[in-house]
Write a protein that holds these residues in place. Sequence first.
Motif: not given
Length: 611
Positions: A289-302, A304-308
């Motif tokens: 969630m820290i990785g997703e709720f993030n201004l540099a998260g996948p919803f912005v950068t696309g 490919g980034k694994a949740p772990y």
Amino acid sequence: MIQKFSTLTFVWVQSRVVQRPRLTLVLLGIFIALPGFMAIGSMIGERWYPTGDVSHTELMLRAIPHHFPLIGVAARVGNDLNNQGSTPGASMAYVMYPVYLLFARTSFGVLVSLLVVHVLGIVAALHLAKKFGGQAFAIILAFGMAVMIRSLSPRFFLEPWNVWVPVFTFFVFVLLIWGHVLGAHRCLPLAIAVGSFCVQTHISYVPLVLGLLVLSLLWRIYEDRSATPRTFAPLRRSLKWSVLIGAVMWLPPVIEQLRPGPGNLHRLWEHFTDPPSDTVGYRAALKAMIGEFNLAGPFVTGPGKAPYDSPNFLGFAGFSLIIIIGAWLALRRRDRLVLSLQSVMMATTLIGLVSTARIFGRFYDYVIRWMWALAVLWLVASIWSMWRAVGSRSKKSANDKRLMVVALAALTIAITASGTIASVGANPPYRNDSKLVGGLALQLTEVLSRQTDYLLRWHDPAALGGTAFGLLLELERRGEHLFVDQWASAAARPFRVRNESETDSVLWLVTGQENISTFALRDDAAQLAFFDPRSHAERIESDDLRTRINEEMLALGHPEWVTLLDSQYGHMQILLFTQIPDDLFTKVARYSEIRVPGAVFEVPLGADLFP
């Protein structure tokens, strides 16, 4: 000059929204979806053959109207990849079918129907945003969606993967729940319909949809009891419609469950209530969630980034700061509209946290794709809270809001333009699989007899049978009569299942040069087709990767992993169910992505299976 331009822009946007609000929202939704239109447009004239999950979707669509599907596409349910379960329902097929039929039941029609589903979700979300939050909220939501669309393009619009299909529909569901919390009783039956679509399309939405429906209903009962005078008539009507709509949408899966056999709903229940491996736990869920709720998260950068993977903590801090400011302003002003939306978002996030902690097996990002919608809605709600706070100030607020409109409009246009440009010349998904299917189908059409019923079997280490289902689809389209064994019914659909005694001959699709060479040594095997989809550079890279992978596996003391690479579904068994080091995982994933050559052999009935 800037002030004059901002004033004119603000006045023009307001006038358009006020005069023709529905048309404006439709045009706005289409505009921010331009990257998707460009991606689909790039496929016009492209020789492309669906494989994998894409072929599963079209095999389900082609079943209509003669064989109406009762459950969804094949899903990762159970430990045996040869005996898969399915997603809970087939509503995705019925939603996509009208456009698919309009485009003459072609694979291109599948992509167009997918685009229509996404655009309808975007437009519906903007409509609900304006209905419950006003035009400012709708404009801010359009900006947030534009950011997400840019990061998803173009592949998101070219792959009718059931995991991705309900993403924009989930926006609609959350906004319907918000409307229900605000007192719009008619939102409940609509939320049942939209939520059922999400759940039937991918199992990850079950806790989110059920949890929000229950909480919003309890809140509505509490509010209606507290009202003066008490009135339960609207709630009763909405409940009646909800029960009716829910019964209609879930009738097909229930019919399938009541048929002889274990039933798909029962298999899903057993699989998720008694998981075959340990759950990831709350620590991994919080990290994701820290990785997703993030201004540099996948919803912005696309994607490919694994949740772990390690999250960007600076981006998370910035995201959190915006949320805190939005919540503080809403609390300070006692803004019921914003607070109600934030409450819905908080409930969704908490349910999502519990749901994510219960994930088992290897933790892939696609199983939490719904977090993209939550991340966007959190930011949109917070920016909207700031907007409303600015509007409650002095006379300067009008100028400030005009500048904000100009800034949002400019950013939305720039982001959409960037996504549209990036989608020019988009490649089809699973390109090498597509090339393999096309190359083999062209050769097979010349040698197969349309008066013969063939049983198609395969040995496919790399593509999880994806090329086999693509070949089944393409040869069926060309008029050949191909069928599969019972264990493949989840993907191929039950009506394409035949016993060996009910067919005339057996075809084997074999992939991987070593497997092809082994099969060719059989006295009863006649090779009908061969094709290598890899480019010269890809063949060199693939051979080098295979050498390094073999060496690392042997160095780790696991020669059985080397054998597994050439076994049925071996690549996926390693990637999904084998605990290998991350660097080795990356190499195997790339080796699998490049794919391997394939050949089709004909063997007589009763011949031995793959050696």
